[in-house]
Design an enzyme around this catalytic site. Structure first.
Site, PDB file in Angstrom:
ATOM      1  N   HIS A 132       4.371  -1.442  -2.858  1.00 53.73           N
ATOM      2  CA  HIS A 132       4.269  -2.778  -3.451  1.00 53.73           C
ATOM      3  C   HIS A 132       5.365  -2.859  -4.512  1.00 53.73           C
ATOM      4  O   HIS A 132       5.759  -1.836  -5.079  1.00 53.73           O
ATOM      5  CB  HIS A 132       2.880  -2.896  -4.097  1.00 53.73           C
ATOM      6  CG  HIS A 132       2.523  -4.244  -4.619  1.00 53.73           C
ATOM      7  ND1 HIS A 132       2.995  -4.712  -5.817  1.00 53.73           N
ATOM      8  CD2 HIS A 132       1.724  -5.216  -4.120  1.00 53.73           C
ATOM      9  CE1 HIS A 132       2.488  -5.925  -6.040  1.00 53.73           C
ATOM     10  NE2 HIS A 132       1.716  -6.257  -5.023  1.00 53.73           N
ATOM     11  N   ASP A 209      -0.737   5.083  -6.602  1.00 54.24           N
ATOM     12  CA  ASP A 209      -1.082   3.675  -6.766  1.00 54.24           C
ATOM     13  C   ASP A 209      -2.331   3.403  -5.919  1.00 54.24           C
ATOM     14  O   ASP A 209      -2.261   3.322  -4.699  1.00 54.24           O
ATOM     15  CB  ASP A 209       0.101   2.806  -6.307  1.00 54.24           C
ATOM     16  CG  ASP A 209      -0.244   1.322  -6.253  1.00 54.24           C
ATOM     17  OD1 ASP A 209      -1.385   0.956  -6.593  1.00 54.24           O
ATOM     18  OD2 ASP A 209       0.631   0.534  -5.856  1.00 54.24           O
ATOM     19  N   GLN A 212      -5.156  -0.543  -3.724  1.00 54.15           N
ATOM     20  CA  GLN A 212      -5.864  -0.889  -2.487  1.00 54.15           C
ATOM     21  C   GLN A 212      -6.933   0.125  -2.100  1.00 54.15           C
ATOM     22  O   GLN A 212      -7.880  -0.222  -1.410  1.00 54.15           O
ATOM     23  CB  GLN A 212      -4.861  -1.026  -1.327  1.00 54.15           C
ATOM     24  CG  GLN A 212      -3.939  -2.225  -1.434  1.00 54.15           C
ATOM     25  CD  GLN A 212      -4.698  -3.546  -1.462  1.00 54.15           C
ATOM     26  OE1 GLN A 212      -5.801  -3.674  -0.913  1.00 54.15           O
ATOM     27  NE2 GLN A 212      -4.133  -4.525  -2.128  1.00 54.15           N
ATOM     28  N   LYS A 235      -9.666  -6.131  -7.935  1.00 53.11           N
ATOM     29  CA  LYS A 235      -9.797  -5.806  -6.509  1.00 53.11           C
ATOM     30  C   LYS A 235     -11.065  -4.987  -6.272  1.00 53.11           C
ATOM     31  O   LYS A 235     -11.527  -4.861  -5.153  1.00 53.11           O
ATOM     32  CB  LYS A 235      -8.580  -5.022  -6.026  1.00 53.11           C
ATOM     33  CG  LYS A 235      -7.291  -5.850  -6.022  1.00 53.11           C
ATOM     34  CD  LYS A 235      -6.206  -5.148  -5.259  1.00 53.11           C
ATOM     35  CE  LYS A 235      -4.812  -5.549  -5.688  1.00 53.11           C
ATOM     36  NZ  LYS A 235      -4.396  -6.871  -5.257  1.00 53.11           N
ATOM     37  N   CYS A 373       4.335  -9.179  -1.626  1.00 55.89           N
ATOM     38  CA  CYS A 373       4.999  -8.444  -2.720  1.00 55.89           C
ATOM     39  C   CYS A 373       5.535  -7.114  -2.213  1.00 55.89           C
ATOM     40  O   CYS A 373       5.482  -6.099  -2.916  1.00 55.89           O
ATOM     41  CB  CYS A 373       4.061  -8.214  -3.908  1.00 55.89           C
ATOM     42  SG  CYS A 373       3.517  -9.738  -4.668  1.00 55.89           S
TER      43      CYS A 373
END
Lengths: 415, 146
Positions: A132, A209, A212, A235, A373
């Site tokens: 991302h 990261d 998600q 999220k 993104c």
């Protein structure tokens, strides 16, 4: 509370879950909302909304500095939020949990604090081709400032990392690896434990990261052995504006503060300021108090349902979705990794993603369209943009069927 | 004889008045897009691209003389069908029209009457906003000289 009921049910009862999310009962264009943009943000369970309401209506006050009852309560609940995050990630201690605005800010903090201290001219930072923008641009900024080099692990046509290329990139010049756990654009779940093991063999720390992955998988930062892990509260069924940076204590202790201000100091004179202990050293100014409380409530909710059960249910949904969606005439799936979760990124014939999203909306179906993104990923797969349907704990097979029917209808309209 | 701006606007309004659900309105837009004269492929280049977020719009516009005074003539296209429909509306009400009509025409109000405003305003995201600005600026430049 219904989340207590979930834990005692052997079968995963998605209708019980749906009953906990008020927004899912909305209509759009006179049709029941089919919300499939969860990789963008998830809807909030009543428990989270109630926690925010309770904070603002009964004990709103600033934390860490007052000596009256409601301020003691807000401080306690705010810190409870941190303790719940610690448990959720299985961190060693609460001092390893830094509150930030979102995953993006967590990455920027590491780049600006750890990065500026440890990366010099000619040094290298490794990321992947499926990052991302949040895990690209902060490193580019750092590399530009320091004269360092950004190396990018390539991906194959299924959207999987070429691990042998990664191994070759690691060297004595490598100062950090930043890798996405689960790709927002492809759904690929990367072998982070292997990536970390290889980096550590070269003495290189790894930032994962988890924007998600955190709401789809059980996360155990000790087992993973990552050095940094970031995610966003919104999220994870929590409020916007609250995110988390986990860091190993020994690293966080060595790192200089990024932002200065109140709460991050132990004492201030004009000659010298002594910084506060972890985690406050990195939390200048009044934090997102309601955010921590809301995120804590979201974690309580997820623990009540069980992250392992959510992961198993979502896996079943995804396998079902793969079958149903690949049967849609003209549909090409972008991202077909063996290890994949909860994201369907696709193009249909030559239909523009914007038309796709706009026409699905008339049927009450919300998906993301565009470049997610992640411009380099789109370029890698030779597409301008994709439609992306992404799943959460409350989606159903019927909703996937509705999406498939919707896609066929869109093809007819534009045909 | 070419139809006036007011007549063209009335035609478009009539087409939309037949439908009250969104799918049908988009269908009208998509059909309008199909009526847009094709743009030269070589004109669809970066220098003619109007900045937009989710879809591309290209436009070549010129100020031309006509027996009745200066007009703005343009050709334009988009890679998205729904956006192309909006481009087609702009083309019908603006291209080849006298500068005074262009300057007076309130496109936002018109789209509102069509029932499109809530979803498809001429905002900065879809590139059409810049397109309208460009057409109006060209028209205004002729107005100054007149």
């Amino acid at each position: 509370m219904s989340d207590v009921k979930h834990a005692h049910n052997l079968a995963y009862d998605v209708e019980l879950i749906r009953a906990d999310f008020p927004l899912l009962h909305t209509s759009v264009h006179g049709k029941p909302l089919v919300y499939l943009d969860n990789a963008n943000t998830t809807q909030k369970p009543r428990k989270v909304i109630d926690a925010l309401m309770e904070y603002y209506t009964t004990y709103n006050s600033n934390i860490h500095r007052a000596s009256y009852s409601i301020a003691e309560r807000s401080t306690h609940e705010f810190e409870q939020g941190r303790a719940k995050v610690k448990g959720f990630l299985n961190a060693r201690g609460v001092e390893e949990i830094i509150f930030v605005r979102n995953a993006t800010e967590g990455i920027n903090l590491v780049a600006q604090s750890y990065g500026r201290t440890n990366v010099g001219e000619g040094d290298e930072i490794i990321i992947s081709a499926m990052e991302h923008h949040a895990n690209i641009v902060p490193w580019q900024m750092l590399c530009e400032e320091k004269g360092a080099v950004l190396k990018v692990i390539p991906v194959n046509d299924d959207g999987e990392l070429l691990m042998e290329e990664y191994e070759k990139m690691l060297s004595e010049r490598t100062k950090l690896v930043g890798i996405v756990h689960m790709s927002n654009a492809l759904g690929t779940v990367n072998p982070v434990e292997e990536i970390i093991r290889l980096a550590h063999a070269h003495g290189v720390p790894v930032l994962v990261d988890g924007a998600q992955s955190a709401y789809h998988k059980v996360i155990d930062v000790q087992k993973m052995d990552c050095d940094f892990f970031v995610f966003s509260g919104h999220k994870l069924y929590g409020p916007t504006g609250i995110g988390v940076l986990y860091g190993k204590r020994e690293l966080l202790e060595q790192m200089p503060p990024w932002m200065g201000g109140g709460d991050m100091i132990a004492s201030v004179t004009f000659e010298k300021t002594i910084y506060n202990e972890l985690p406050n050293k990195f939390e200048a100014g009044t934090p997102h108090i309601a955010g921590s409380i809301g995120l804590g409530a979201a974690i309580d909710y997820l623990n009540g349902v069980g992250m392992d059960r959510i992961a198993a249910y979502e896996h079943e949904l995804m396998e079902y979705g793969k079958q149903v969606l690949t049967a849609v005439p003209g549909l090409r799936m972008i991202g077909t990794a063996k290890e994949k979760a909860s994201v369907f990124s696709f193009v249909i014939k030559d239909i523009h993603a914007l038309d796709l999203g706009t026409l699905l909306d008339t049927q009450g179906i919300a998906i993301r369209t565009g470049q997610h993104c992640a411009h380099p990923v789109m370029k890698r797969f030779g597409v301008e943009a994709t439609g992306r349907a992404s799943l959460a704990c409350y989606n159903t097979k019927e909703e996937i069927d509705a999406l498939a029917r919707g896609l066929v209808r869109v093809s007819e309209i534009l045909g | 004889m070419t139809r006036s701006q007011a007549e063209k606007a009335a035609d478009i309004e009539e087409a939309f008045s037949l439908f009250d659900n969104w799918e049908d309105r988009y269908q009208v837009l998509i059909d309008l897009g199909k009526m847009l004269p094709p743009m030269n492929a070589s004109d669809k280049c970066d220098s003619n691209r109007v900045s937009g977020c989710q879809s591309n719009v290209w436009m070549v516009a010129t100020l031309q003389d006509s027996p009745t005074g200066p007009v703005v003539v343009f050709s334009a296209d988009s890679d998205a069908s729904i956006t192309r429909g909006l481009v087609s509306i702009l083309w019908q009400v603006f291209s080849g029209q006298p500068v005074s009509d262009i300057l007076e025409f309130d496109i936002d109000e018109f789209l509102d009457r069509l029932g499109l405003m809530s979803h498809l305003s001429m905002n900065r995201r879809n590139g059409l906003f810049s397109m309208v600005l460009r057409v109006k600026a060209l028209a205004a430049s002729a107005g100054v000289g007149a």
